[in-house]
Design an enzyme around this catalytic site. Structure first.
Site, PDB file in Angstrom:
ATOM      1  N   HIS A   1      -9.109   0.742   5.346  1.00 47.85           N
ATOM      2  CA  HIS A   1      -7.797   0.943   5.969  1.00 47.85           C
ATOM      3  C   HIS A   1      -7.954   1.822   7.216  1.00 47.85           C
ATOM      4  CE1 HIS A   1      -3.681   2.164   6.662  1.00 47.85           C
ATOM      5  NE2 HIS A   1      -3.343   1.077   6.008  1.00 47.85           N
TER       6      HIS A   1
ATOM      7  N   GLY B   1       2.648   1.621  10.956  1.00 53.83           N
ATOM      8  CA  GLY B   1       3.547   2.765  10.822  1.00 53.83           C
ATOM      9  C   GLY B   1       4.240   3.146  12.115  1.00 53.83           C
TER      10      GLY B   1
ATOM     11  N   SER C   1       3.827  -2.803  10.299  1.00 54.79           N
ATOM     12  CA  SER C   1       5.284  -2.741  10.467  1.00 54.79           C
ATOM     13  C   SER C   1       6.011  -4.011  10.041  1.00 54.79           C
ATOM     14  CB  SER C   1       5.646  -2.359  11.911  1.00 54.79           C
ATOM     15  OG  SER C   1       5.106  -1.082  12.227  1.00 54.79           O
TER      16      SER C   1
ATOM     17  N   GLU D   1      -5.089  -5.737  10.629  1.00 52.27           N
ATOM     18  CA  GLU D   1      -4.049  -4.730  10.862  1.00 52.27           C
ATOM     19  C   GLU D   1      -4.298  -4.053  12.215  1.00 52.27           C
ATOM     20  OE1 GLU D   1      -2.178  -3.322   6.947  1.00 52.27           O
ATOM     21  OE2 GLU D   1      -3.961  -2.116   7.267  1.00 52.27           O
TER      22      GLU D   1
ATOM     23  N   GLY E   1       3.005  -1.367   4.340  1.00 50.71           N
ATOM     24  CA  GLY E   1       2.997   0.078   4.098  1.00 50.71           C
ATOM     25  C   GLY E   1       4.404   0.574   3.818  1.00 50.71           C
ATOM     26  N   GLY E   2       5.044   1.121   4.835  1.00 53.42           N
ATOM     27  CA  GLY E   2       6.348   1.766   4.684  1.00 53.42           C
ATOM     28  C   GLY E   2       7.377   0.951   3.913  1.00 53.42           C
TER      29      GLY E   2
ATOM     30  N   ASN F   1       0.875  -1.182   0.000  1.00 54.87           N
ATOM     31  CA  ASN F   1       0.000   0.000   0.000  1.00 54.87           C
ATOM     32  C   ASN F   1       0.911   1.230   0.000  1.00 54.87           C
ATOM     33  OD1 ASN F   1      -1.841   2.011   0.468  1.00 54.87           O
ATOM     34  ND2 ASN F   1      -2.321   1.382   2.581  1.00 54.87           N
ATOM     35  N   TRP F   2       0.971   1.905  -1.142  1.00 57.38           N
ATOM     36  CA  TRP F   2       1.902   3.023  -1.268  1.00 57.38           C
ATOM     37  C   TRP F   2       1.341   4.330  -0.702  1.00 57.38           C
ATOM     38  CZ3 TRP F   2       3.687   1.612  -6.967  1.00 57.38           C
ATOM     39  CH2 TRP F   2       4.484   0.464  -6.897  1.00 57.38           C
ATOM     40  N   LYS F   3       0.084   4.309  -0.315  1.00 53.28           N
ATOM     41  CA  LYS F   3      -0.552   5.480   0.322  1.00 53.28           C
ATOM     42  C   LYS F   3      -0.327   6.737  -0.520  1.00 53.28           C
ATOM     43  CE  LYS F   3       0.106   3.138   4.704  1.00 53.28           C
ATOM     44  NZ  LYS F   3       0.274   3.209   6.134  1.00 53.28           N
TER      45      LYS F   3
ATOM     46  N   GLU G   1      -6.334   4.189   8.339  1.00 57.07           N
ATOM     47  CA  GLU G   1      -6.177   5.642   8.123  1.00 57.07           C
ATOM     48  C   GLU G   1      -7.465   6.239   7.570  1.00 57.07           C
ATOM     49  OE1 GLU G   1      -2.622   5.274   5.794  1.00 57.07           O
ATOM     50  OE2 GLU G   1      -1.555   4.624   7.590  1.00 57.07           O
TER      51      GLU G   1
HETATM   52  C1  PEP Z   1      -0.494  -0.285   6.353  1.00 53.91           C
HETATM   53  O1  PEP Z   1      -0.595   0.926   6.271  1.00 53.91           O
HETATM   54  O2  PEP Z   1      -1.396  -1.029   5.918  1.00 53.91           O
HETATM   55  C2  PEP Z   1       0.690  -0.817   7.006  1.00 53.91           C
HETATM   56  C3  PEP Z   1       0.700  -2.078   7.349  1.00 53.91           C
HETATM   57  O3  PEP Z   1       1.701   0.086   7.203  1.00 53.91           O
HETATM   58  P1  PEP Z   1       3.157  -0.233   7.812  1.00 53.91           P
HETATM   59  O4  PEP Z   1       3.640  -1.475   7.118  1.00 53.91           O
HETATM   60  O5  PEP Z   1       3.966   0.960   7.466  1.00 53.91           O
HETATM   61  O6  PEP Z   1       2.970  -0.429   9.271  1.00 53.91           O
END
Ligand code: PEP
Length: 249
Positions: A94, A172, A212, A166, A233-234, A9-11, A96
């Protein structure tokens, strides 16, 4: 049998050039036929991503969509718009989106219905917040999220659902659920589906973990029997890290 999936997920990251570069870096990657790899670029880059991934096994999905078919919803994107550019997959719910745009399980139910009516595959995200984990209500929270948004679906409709557990406290933050915590919750989620539907359906659903995940912790989490891959994510923003995570699945 369910497949493993690693989805990035590149957000709201990467301009047009960066998106293209990341896709080009991922394209040569060889991965097992039992594994699906997906990337979710920003809306503005979906057409380009769809074109660049042609001829590869990388699948492109959107990060969100509106529940309405069309109309006066300034700034929004519909399922039909996504379909018209060849995008048949979408992330919904998600954390966010839930936190910053007031998405609720009830409103997400509307998005799920619309996405399914357009034959879209859905990566449905859910998970508890830190205080809910600390107070021990995390199982109840997850149960309510799934019941409200998804448990009205028919068994046939579930063939379009990918779950992404999640825990909000792990997104994050650098804080990851331990492999045991992930397995415990994933097994619970599968048992909920088995009680509402049946074991065969429960066993067919891919349940991803997100929060993470990095190259260093991916294989320990992915090796759990009820963890079918991850939503990243990151670490999905760096080709090297994302590739290493894909290779761990
Ligand atoms: C996400 O935003 O779905 C996620 C899992 O982010 P991260 O891997 O950065 O925690």
């Amino acid at each position: 049998m369910r497949k493993k999936i690693v989805a990035g997920n590149w957000k709201m990251n990467n301009n047009k050039r960066e998106t293209a570069e990341l896709i080009q870096a991922l394209k040569p990657l060889n991965f097992s036929t039992d594994l699906r790899v997906m990337v979710a670029p920003a809306f503005t880059h979906l057409v380009q991503a769809e074109e660049l991934t042609q001829g590869s096994r990388i699948e492109v999905l959107a990060q969100n969509m509106n529940a309405a078919e069309s109309g006066a919803f300034t700034g929004e994107i519909s399922a039909a718009m996504l379909s018209s550019i060849g995008i048949q997959k979408v992330i919904l719910g998600h954390s966010e989106r839930r936190a910053y745009y007031n998405e609720t399980d009830a409103s997400l139910k509307g998005k799920v219905t619309t996405a399914l009516s357009h034959d879209m595959e859905i990566v449905f995200c859910f998970g508890e917040e830190l205080d809910q984990r600390k107070s021990g209500s995390h199982f109840e929270v997850v149960k309510t999220q799934l019941e409200t948004a998804l448990f009205d679906l028919s068994p046939e409709q579930w063939s379009k659902i990918i779950l992404a557990y999640e825990p909000v406290w792990a997104i994050g933050t650098g804080e990851t659920a331990s492999p045991e915590q992930a397995q415990e919750m994933h097994a619970y989620i599968r048992s909920l589906i088995a009680s509402k539907y049946d074991q065969t359906l429960a066993d067919s659903i891919s349940i991803l973990y997100g929060g993470s995940i990095k190259p260093a912790n991916a294989s320990a989490i992915f090796s759990q029997s009820d963890v079918d891959g991850g939503l990243i994510g990151g670490a999905a923003l760096k080709a090297e890290d994302f590739s290493a995570i894909i290779q761990s699945a």
